[in-house]
Design an enzyme around this catalytic site. Structure first.
Site, short mmCIF file in Angstrom:
data_model
loop_
_atom_site.label_atom_id
_atom_site.label_comp_id
_atom_site.label_asym_id
_atom_site.label_seq_id
_atom_site.Cartn_x
_atom_site.Cartn_y
_atom_site.Cartn_z
N GLU A 1 0.83 -1.21 0.00
CA GLU A 1 0.00 0.00 0.00
C GLU A 1 0.86 1.26 0.00
O GLU A 1 1.63 1.48 0.94
CB GLU A 1 -0.90 0.03 1.24
N GLU B 1 -11.81 2.86 6.06
CA GLU B 1 -10.70 3.26 6.93
C GLU B 1 -10.73 4.78 7.09
O GLU B 1 -9.94 5.51 6.50
CB GLU B 1 -9.35 2.80 6.36
#
Length: 273
Positions: free
Chosen positions: A150, A249
């Site tokens: 990521e 998130e």
């Protein structure tokens, strides 16, 4: 057209409750069928298993251990001299993933070491990251687990994080060339670092194995004021026939459940829930 699948990131949502097992129950009660969490390693594994089995909620993502957060670590995958620690952490992540039937692990790259510059360390860190990813991919493939990397933005969130753009991440994945390693697209970070979200989603879609969302720049619910039009972004992902999970998130502006109106609206519009 099938709707998108959303997962509650329990490191961010339902933090009104102290334990991950309690948050699993809260997420299920709110309608989530999937959850994810950054680092579940301080939680009792049997308690987490019981909560997951009792609710029927799927755990879809965990991260490798961060290292020593107090000393400034945030992952070890690309950090020189920490290769053995990364591998030990990976083994622990696999232990939890297998026990909880989780099929995705975020392999955290980590930060540029303190006292060094990105320019000085870039080649060495990239080389180490590639070696560690090759090792991780082989280990994970034997267990049917996907590894994810990521990019994290260095403009707002973490100025020292090594992997900071989707372009760099895609290049590394192509160089490693392992089919069970994919890209974790956090829309919040991609917007801050590069923008051009429509084309980046389309161009990198074959590499995307997981998506995460938050509004920019405050990192709140997707329907709060900000730069991103999530109604449009949902349609982009749907047109690409995205079948993975979309991790929520974000930092709730109030109580987690009170801020889920956007999700209820999405489910109602798509007839998903």
């Amino acid at each position: 057209m099938p709707g998108l699948q959303f997962s509650a990131n329990l490191s961010w949502l339902f933090t009104e409750l102290p334990k991950l097992s309690q948050r699993i129950h809260a997420a299920a009660a709110a309608g989530f069928r999937a959850v994810e969490a950054a680092w579940p390693y301080e939680e009792d594994l049997e308690e987490l298993k019981t909560a997951r089995e009792a609710t029927g909620v799927e755990l879809v993502l965990i991260n490798t251990p961060p290292g020593n957060i107090r000393a400034g670590d945030l992952g070890l995958g690309a950090v020189p001299g920490r290769e053995q620690e990364f591998r030990h952490g990976l083994e622990r992540a696999v232990e939890y993933a297998q026990a909880l039937q989780c099929k995705r692990i975020h392999l955290m790259a980590g930060r540029v070491p303190q006292g060094s510059t990105r320019g000085e360390m870039a080649k060495e860190m990239e080389s180490i990251f590639i070696q560690n990813l090759e090792y991780a991919a082989d280990l994970l493939s034997k267990r049917g687990i996907m590894g994810l990397i990521e990019p994290i933005n260095t403009r707002i969130t973490d100025p020292s994080y090594f992997l900071d753009s989707p372009h760099k991440a895609a290049d590394i994945l192509k160089r490693v060339g392992k089919p069970n390693l994919m890209l974790q697209m956090d829309v919040f970070h991609w917007q801050i670092m590069d923008g051009n979200l429509t084309q980046n989603i389309i161009n990198y879609f074959p590499l995307i194995g997981h998506v995460q969302i938050a509004q920019v720049p405050e990192r709140n619910e997707p329907d709060t004021p900000g730069e991103l039009n999530y109604s449009y972004l949902w349609s982009v992902l749907e047109r690409q026939h995205y079948r993975g999970f979309v991790g929520c998130e974000y930092r709730p502006t109030g109580g987690t459940a009170d801020g889920l109106g956007w999700l209820q609206e999405y489910w109602t519009q798509r007839g998903c829930n």
